[in-house]
Design a protein around this motif. Structure first.
Motif, PDB file in Angstrom:
ATOM      1  N   VAL A   4      -9.157   7.890 -14.247  1.00 34.06           N
ATOM      2  CA  VAL A   4      -7.985   7.074 -13.898  1.00 34.06           C
ATOM      3  C   VAL A   4      -7.594   7.260 -12.438  1.00 34.06           C
ATOM      4  N   PHE A   5      -7.586   8.495 -11.958  1.00 37.37           N
ATOM      5  CA  PHE A   5      -7.227   8.734 -10.554  1.00 37.37           C
ATOM      6  C   PHE A   5      -8.185   8.003  -9.621  1.00 37.37           C
ATOM      7  N   THR A   6      -9.479   8.085  -9.910  1.00 38.06           N
ATOM      8  CA  THR A   6     -10.485   7.385  -9.089  1.00 38.06           C
ATOM      9  C   THR A   6     -10.256   5.883  -9.139  1.00 38.06           C
ATOM     10  N   LEU A   7      -9.943   5.375 -10.321  1.00 34.18           N
ATOM     11  CA  LEU A   7      -9.692   3.940 -10.493  1.00 34.18           C
ATOM     12  C   LEU A   7      -8.538   3.472  -9.611  1.00 34.18           C
ATOM     13  N   LEU A   8      -7.432   4.189  -9.618  1.00 38.68           N
ATOM     14  CA  LEU A   8      -6.256   3.786  -8.846  1.00 38.68           C
ATOM     15  C   LEU A   8      -6.501   3.928  -7.344  1.00 38.68           C
ATOM     16  N   VAL A   9      -7.206   4.985  -6.947  1.00 32.95           N
ATOM     17  CA  VAL A   9      -7.487   5.186  -5.519  1.00 32.95           C
ATOM     18  C   VAL A   9      -8.392   4.086  -4.982  1.00 32.95           C
ATOM     19  N   LEU A  10      -9.441   3.726  -5.739  1.00 35.45           N
ATOM     20  CA  LEU A  10     -10.336   2.647  -5.304  1.00 35.45           C
ATOM     21  C   LEU A  10      -9.590   1.323  -5.200  1.00 35.45           C
ATOM     22  N   ALA A  11      -8.683   1.059  -6.162  1.00 32.74           N
ATOM     23  CA  ALA A  11      -7.907  -0.188  -6.117  1.00 32.74           C
ATOM     24  C   ALA A  11      -7.024  -0.234  -4.876  1.00 32.74           C
ATOM     25  N   SER A  12      -6.358   0.886  -4.557  1.00 23.41           N
ATOM     26  CA  SER A  12      -5.490   0.902  -3.374  1.00 23.41           C
ATOM     27  C   SER A  12      -6.302   0.831  -2.083  1.00 23.41           C
ATOM     28  N   ASP A  13      -7.492   1.451  -2.061  1.00 23.69           N
ATOM     29  CA  ASP A  13      -8.339   1.387  -0.853  1.00 23.69           C
ATOM     30  C   ASP A  13      -8.753  -0.049  -0.564  1.00 23.69           C
ATOM     31  N   ASN A  14      -9.021  -0.828  -1.587  1.00 20.03           N
ATOM     32  CA  ASN A  14      -9.400  -2.221  -1.375  1.00 20.03           C
ATOM     33  C   ASN A  14      -8.238  -3.071  -0.873  1.00 20.03           C
ATOM     34  N   LEU A  15      -7.014  -2.564  -1.020  1.00 17.96           N
ATOM     35  CA  LEU A  15      -5.828  -3.293  -0.540  1.00 17.96           C
ATOM     36  C   LEU A  15      -5.249  -2.650   0.722  1.00 17.96           C
ATOM     37  N   GLN A  16      -6.036  -1.788   1.372  1.00 15.36           N
ATOM     38  CA  GLN A  16      -5.523  -1.036   2.516  1.00 15.36           C
ATOM     39  C   GLN A  16      -5.005  -1.954   3.621  1.00 15.36           C
ATOM     40  N   GLU A  17      -5.743  -3.011   3.874  1.00 15.06           N
ATOM     41  CA  GLU A  17      -5.322  -3.958   4.925  1.00 15.06           C
ATOM     42  C   GLU A  17      -3.987  -4.601   4.586  1.00 15.06           C
ATOM     43  N   LEU A  18      -3.799  -4.942   3.306  1.00 17.06           N
ATOM     44  CA  LEU A  18      -2.539  -5.557   2.884  1.00 17.06           C
ATOM     45  C   LEU A  18      -1.397  -4.548   2.948  1.00 17.06           C
ATOM     46  N   PHE A  19      -1.674  -3.295   2.603  1.00 17.77           N
ATOM     47  CA  PHE A  19      -0.645  -2.257   2.701  1.00 17.77           C
ATOM     48  C   PHE A  19      -0.193  -2.082   4.145  1.00 17.77           C
ATOM     49  N   VAL A  20      -1.161  -2.070   5.038  1.00 16.62           N
ATOM     50  CA  VAL A  20      -0.834  -1.854   6.455  1.00 16.62           C
ATOM     51  C   VAL A  20      -0.046  -3.029   7.006  1.00 16.62           C
ATOM     52  N   SER A  21      -0.500  -4.241   6.714  1.00 16.72           N
ATOM     53  CA  SER A  21       0.165  -5.436   7.266  1.00 16.72           C
ATOM     54  C   SER A  21       1.578  -5.609   6.720  1.00 16.72           C
ATOM     55  N   SER A  22       1.840  -5.161   5.508  1.00 19.22           N
ATOM     56  CA  SER A  22       3.175  -5.319   4.911  1.00 19.22           C
ATOM     57  C   SER A  22       4.045  -4.084   5.110  1.00 19.22           C
ATOM     58  N   GLY A  23       3.452  -3.017   5.651  1.00 26.81           N
ATOM     59  CA  GLY A  23       4.222  -1.788   5.859  1.00 26.81           C
ATOM     60  C   GLY A  23       4.566  -1.077   4.573  1.00 26.81           C
ATOM     61  N   THR A  24       3.762  -1.284   3.547  1.00 21.60           N
ATOM     62  CA  THR A  24       4.019  -0.685   2.232  1.00 21.60           C
ATOM     63  C   THR A  24       3.138   0.534   2.033  1.00 21.60           C
ATOM     64  N   SER A  25       3.667   1.538   1.385  1.00 21.39           N
ATOM     65  CA  SER A  25       2.892   2.746   1.084  1.00 21.39           C
ATOM     66  C   SER A  25       2.706   2.859  -0.431  1.00 21.39           C
ATOM     67  N   ILE A  26       1.791   3.723  -0.840  1.00 16.74           N
ATOM     68  CA  ILE A  26       1.519   3.899  -2.260  1.00 16.74           C
ATOM     69  C   ILE A  26       1.404   5.379  -2.584  1.00 16.74           C
ATOM     70  N   ASP A  27       1.960   5.769  -3.696  1.00 19.76           N
ATOM     71  CA  ASP A  27       1.958   7.167  -4.128  1.00 19.76           C
ATOM     72  C   ASP A  27       1.141   7.286  -5.414  1.00 19.76           C
ATOM     73  N   ILE A  28      -0.010   7.956  -5.327  1.00 15.21           N
ATOM     74  CA  ILE A  28      -0.875   8.162  -6.492  1.00 15.21           C
ATOM     75  C   ILE A  28      -1.053   9.660  -6.680  1.00 15.21           C
ATOM     76  N   PRO A  29      -0.343  10.272  -7.606  1.00 12.14           N
ATOM     77  CA  PRO A  29      -0.477  11.727  -7.799  1.00 12.14           C
ATOM     78  C   PRO A  29      -1.797  12.072  -8.478  1.00 12.14           C
ATOM     79  N   GLU A  30      -2.334  13.236  -8.146  1.00 15.64           N
ATOM     80  CA  GLU A  30      -3.560  13.692  -8.789  1.00 15.64           C
ATOM     81  C   GLU A  30      -3.157  14.619  -9.937  1.00 15.64           C
ATOM     82  N   LEU A  31      -3.331  14.128 -11.174  1.00 14.56           N
ATOM     83  CA  LEU A  31      -2.850  14.828 -12.367  1.00 14.56           C
ATOM     84  C   LEU A  31      -3.984  15.372 -13.218  1.00 14.56           C
ATOM     85  N   GLY A  32      -5.140  15.539 -12.629  1.00 15.81           N
ATOM     86  CA  GLY A  32      -6.277  16.050 -13.391  1.00 15.81           C
ATOM     87  C   GLY A  32      -7.129  14.921 -13.945  1.00 15.81           C
TER      88      GLY A  32
END
Length: 400
Positions: free
Chosen positions: A259-287
């Motif tokens: 699950v952690f890998t899944l969420l990180v890969l999804a956010s990495d593919n949206l990195q450009e959109l995060f940067v352009s909108s000034g939005t950050s994302i918090d994905i905790p590593e829970l094992g």
């Protein structure tokens, strides 16, 4: 039950009732006949004693000899009528029935028990036949539910025949309706695919024209055209995916995904959109927590949910959380924005539905596509507003 079995059951009931009635009637007839004999002999003896009182002893001795002695000894009746000479002598109706009365009682008992037995076994047979018919109909309905039903053949003319006919009519209608629905779905998928392919041709031509125009001119209008062209390209790709989903030709791989890998890969593919909108994302590593899913398409579903949160909370933070129990793995994604409009919540996962707070360029397919992907992998998704504000998505992938 068939017609012959129905006749057999009816005959069994009639025969058992007839035997019981005959046995009871024989008992009453026997008693009545013995009573007549007793009254006749009583009258004769009474007349004789009245004419010759000394004959009473002779009559008593003769009666004792006839019935083989008085089994009860000297019985003195209480309250006997004066003209009832036999009762005065201590005799009853049963004393003069003798063997005939005992035979009648025996035959009555045999007939009665035979009638009861026939009635009992006929009742059991009838219940057994009904249970068999009900079980057959239940098995047929189970076959209908699993899609393995065959033509239902009528077993005979009885109370279940009409039920069989109605079940067969209903099943036939349902199969026909299902075929029509499948055909309509296939037609819709084919039309959707055709539209997507038709859009692809002008998109390609426009894209080539824009590339040539860029070499000759740096007009700002070209940027707008290029932006709209990207939206059209996304629409064309999404329509093709939806058409494959509807047609059942989109195959999803089943593999263990962290699950952690899944969420990180999804956010990495949206990195450009995060940067352009000034939005950050918090994905905790829970094992390590694994789900059985298709990595690429599940990642696409998560990306659509994250993009929706960015639209509702640009410049804010998107939060993710995940947990696992023996039943399911839960993934939560939410933002701190204004959330969904109350009237939009029931329609969020409908295709081409655009809510009130949707950003520019949205075509209303992302959430519908995410729902399709998650539900096809033994999952569920729910959207609501978080307490205190913010869009909130709850995804569950079930273990079984």
């Amino acid at each position: 039950m068939s017609g012959k079995r129905n006749i057999l059951v009816t005959f069994g009931f009639v025969l058992s009732v007839s035997l019981i009635a005959a046995a009871v009637s024989a008992l009453f007839v026997s008693y009545h006949y013995s009573r007549l004999q007793f009254d006749l002999l009583n009258t004769v003896c009474g007349e004789v004693v009245e004419q010759e009182p000394e004959a009473k002893k002779i009559i008593s001795a003769a009666l004792k000899e006839y019935i083989g002695g008085n089994p009860d000894g000297a019985r003195e009746p209480n309250g006997a009528r004066e003209d009832d000479i036999l009762s005065a002598l201590g005799y009853h109706v049963s004393d003069f029935s003798g063997f005939t009365y005992g035979q009648n009682v025996l035959f009555m008992a045999i007939g009665f028990m035979t009638g009861i037995s026939i009635f009992f076994f006929t009742f059991l047979y009838r219940n057994k036949m009904e249970v068999i018919r009900i079980r057959a109909l239940a098995e047929y309905l189970e076959q209908v539910n699993t899609g393995k039903a065959v033509i239902l053949s009528t077993s005979g003319e009885d109370d279940f025949s009409k039920l069989e006919d109605e079940i067969y009519k209903t099943v036939t209608f349902l199969y026909h309706t299902k075929d029509l629905a499948v055909q309509a779905r296939n037609d819709f998928a084919e039309n959707l695919s055709n539209i997507a392919h038709q859009i692809k041709t002008p998109i390609t031509a426009i894209s080539l024209s824009i590339q040539m125009m860029k070499q000759d001119s740096g007009s700002k209008h070209l940027e707008q055209v290029e932006k709209q062209l990207l939206h059209l390209t996304h629409l064309e790709e999404t329509l093709l995916v939806l058409s494959r989903l509807d047609a059942g030709t989109l195959l999803l791989q089943k593999e263990k995904v962290d699950v952690f890998t899944l969420l990180v890969l999804a956010s990495d593919n949206l990195q450009e959109l995060f940067v352009s909108s000034g939005t950050s994302i918090d994905i905790p590593e829970l094992g390590e927590m694994l789900v059985i899913a298709d990595l690429d398409w599940t990642m696409e579903a998560m990306m659509n949910l994250m993009k929706n949160c960015i639209e509702h909370n640009p410049g804010g933070t998107i939060h993710c959380f995940y947990a696992q129990n023996p039943l399911y793995t839960e993934i939560l994604i939410w933002d701190d924005g204004e959330g969904f409009a109350k009237e939009d919540i029931p329609h969020l996962f409908e295709r081409f539905y655009r809510g009130q707070n949707v950003g520019e360029g949205g075509i209303g397919i992302g959430l519908a596509l995410s729902k399709e992907m998650i539900e096809r992998q033994n999952g569920t998704i729910r959207a609501k507003n978080k307490h205190g504000g913010g869009a909130f998505f709850e995804i569950r992938f079930y273990s079984h």
